[in-house]
Write a protein that holds these residues in place. Structure first.
Motif, short mmCIF file in Angstrom:
data_model
loop_
_atom_site.label_atom_id
_atom_site.label_comp_id
_atom_site.label_asym_id
_atom_site.label_seq_id
_atom_site.Cartn_x
_atom_site.Cartn_y
_atom_site.Cartn_z
N LEU A 90 38.55 43.65 34.72
CA LEU A 90 38.23 44.07 33.36
C LEU A 90 38.77 45.47 33.13
O LEU A 90 38.54 46.37 33.94
N GLU A 145 43.65 41.03 36.76
CA GLU A 145 42.72 40.51 37.75
C GLU A 145 41.28 40.91 37.48
O GLU A 145 40.36 40.37 38.05
N PRO A 182 43.53 36.12 29.46
CA PRO A 182 43.02 36.73 30.69
C PRO A 182 41.54 37.09 30.60
O PRO A 182 40.88 37.21 31.63
N TRP A 183 41.04 37.26 29.36
CA TRP A 183 39.62 37.55 29.18
C TRP A 183 39.06 36.69 28.06
O TRP A 183 39.76 36.29 27.15
N ARG A 185 37.19 29.72 35.52
CA ARG A 185 38.25 28.78 35.89
C ARG A 185 37.70 27.72 36.85
O ARG A 185 36.74 27.94 37.57
N GLN A 209 34.57 38.96 29.56
CA GLN A 209 34.46 38.41 30.90
C GLN A 209 35.75 37.68 31.26
O GLN A 209 36.53 37.30 30.39
N THR A 210 35.96 37.50 32.55
CA THR A 210 37.08 36.68 33.00
C THR A 210 36.70 35.21 32.80
O THR A 210 35.52 34.86 32.81
#
Length: 507
Positions: free
Chosen positions: A200, A198, A357-358, A374, A370-371
């Motif tokens: 970093l 969820e 995920p990243w 989305r 970074q994420t």
């Protein structure tokens, strides 16, 4: 200091090539030691082997959790070829071990099956990793085989020279440490679980192995390769065409991400990491034709991505355009037959969602993480800020343009109408220049189109240029100090304007 008897310790989960390797060692006069399961497999093949617990005098305990964690084993691996070390082993009745063949419990495969936490923990190898590390540390004396592919070259060297050369030992040791490191990373990432996914991580653990050697990097004088998680299959499959290049993969990701944001059937054409055409249609073939019509000049030599199975009609529509790559979730047999004459074109089947995920990129000798950005379609957070609200047709086009603009390099402007981009301005230092480029690409098609901007307008000039070209509605994040002036400009020209509250920079 040499010793007469040579011992090999075998403890493997993957028994590929084990019997042939063991027979080869026995033929050369080696004595074999093995843990219970491996020993039973060798005995079943008629290969002489000593059970390790008989050699150490300690049976496997704790349900098999402790098999090889014994001082006789690790002293036998770590002893240096000196008179002092050999004398200490002899004083305790222990002997040196000269070769270790170990592969680890299949932890990632167990996790992939969806096992419970308790079952996953039991799939964590401790003794095997310790054996690899001990043998690899003492590579000057000990041969370490961490994968079945190591067996043939080791056996060949022993047959030809009676020994494995020093440089080969060092290379095998490096491979063993790499495999142990990958294994540790996989376990650490699994145990971190959703908490880390969820956000970093405090420590960035990269798990990647070279999967493809590319023809070159961005330019011919640069080397290039593709690395990915070794425990997962490649996210794509090449069905035909030349080998993929570094730039092909960059554009493939850009095209695939963009087309996944659109309702099916949709097509996106990408050139130099930017969409040059995107559209939806009643059929996939129609979506492609509309995407191509958005900017047919730029589409030449680009990459085309589809978000549903390619049929014969779509394959036929592709015949008139030279493209580097075609990507889709699947292809009908008749479509593949129609595409077969395009010998150089890479036809790619996407196996799974490649989103990580990243997002990671190198900078200043380190990594920026970074994420992912989305898709966000919280229409409830959107605000009409002008006197005129968009009509139903404009609303639909604003949503389409907003989905596309986040995949365009900033500063980014997208003009769209009826589910089709008609002009895109990408990667400009000035936002008004991005508008001018998009308007220039659109020409007369700008009349009645809507405009999306990935970030706010710092000045009203971009809106002025769009209004002069015939744009009727604008969607943007808002948030500029000059928002009141920008809104007043839109009102003065009769434009509808919507603020989303979300920025979509893509550098």
């Amino acid at each position: 200091m040499a010793h007469s008897e040579r011992y090999a310790l075998l403890s493997v989960t993957d028994r590929t090539g084990l019997a042939a390797f063991a027979r080869g060692l026995v033929a050369l006069g080696w004595r074999l030691l093995a843990t219970r399961g491996t020993a039973q497999a060798l005995a079943a093949e008629g290969i002489p082997v000593t059970l390790l617990e008989e050699w150490t005098g300690l049976p496997e305990i704790l349900g098999g959790r402790v098999k090889t964690l014994h001082p006789a084993v690790h002293a036998g691996l770590l002893a240096r070829p000196t008179a002092e070390d050999m004398a200490e082993l002899a004083a305790r009745g222990w002997k040196p071990i000269d070769l270790v063949a170990v592969n680890l419990y299949a932890f990632e495969e167990a996790v992939a099956r969806g096992v419970s936490l308790e079952e996953a923990v039991e799939a964590i190898d401790v003794g095997g990793v310790a054996l690899l590390r001990a043998a690899a540390k003492n590579f000057a004396r000990v041969i370490v085989c961490s994968h079945p592919e190591d067996y043939p070259p080791v056996l060949e060297a022993l047959r030809e020279r009676g020994e494995v050369p020093f440089e080969m030992r060092r290379r095998l040791a490096a491979q063993a440490f790499q495999r142990a490191a990958l294994y540790d990373v996989a376990i650490a990432r699994f145990l971190a679980g959703a908490e880390e996914a969820e956000g970093l991580p405090e420590t960035l653990l990269l798990l990647a192995r070279r999967s493809l050697v590319l023809r070159y990097g961005e330019n011919p004088h640069q080397s290039g390769a593709f690395y990915h998680d070794p425990w997962r299959e490649l996210p794509f499959e090449t069905l035909q065409g030349k080998a993929l290049s570094y730039n092909n993969l960059l554009d493939l990701e850009a095209a695939w991400r963009a087309v996944q944001d659109l309702p099916a059937p949709a097509a996106v054409i990408v050139k130099h990491n930017n969409p040059c055409g995107a559209a939806v249609g009643e059929t996939l073939a129609e979506a492609f034709r509309r995407a191509l019509a958005a900017d047919p000049e730029s589409a030449y030599g680009g990459i085309v991505a589809f978000n549903q199975e390619v049929d014969a009609a779509t394959a036929e529509a592709l015949q008139g355009l030279f493209v580097e790559v075609i990507a889709a979730p699947d292809y009908r047999p008749e479509a593949l037959a129609r595409l077969a004459p395009k010998k150089a074109c890479r036809v790619i089947r996407m196996r799974r969602d490649p989103t990580a995920p990243w997002e990671i990129r190198s900078a200043l000798g380190g990594f920026l993480v970074q994420t992912p950005d989305r898709s966000s379609e919280d229409l409830g957070a959107w605000r009409v800020v002008t006197r005129r609200a968009p009509d139903p047709r404009e609303w639909a086009d604003l949503q389409f343009a907003w989905r596309v603009v986040r995949h365009v390099r900033s500063n980014a402007i997208v003009l769209a109408r009826s589910g089709q981009t008609v002009g895109i301005g990408a990667g400009q230092m000035s936002r008004v220049d991005a508008v001018r480029i998009a308007v220039g690409k659109a020409g007369e098609r700008a009349r009645g189109a809507v405009m999306a901007s990935d970030a706010f307008f710092p000045f009203p000039d971009g809106v002025e240029v769009a209004a002069a070209a015939g744009v009727t509605a604008v969607i943007q994040p808002g948030g500029s100090l000059r928002d009141p002036v920008v809104i007043e400009t839109a009102d003065r020209h009769g434009l509808a304007m919507v603020f989303t509250g979300t920025r979509h920079f893509r550098h």
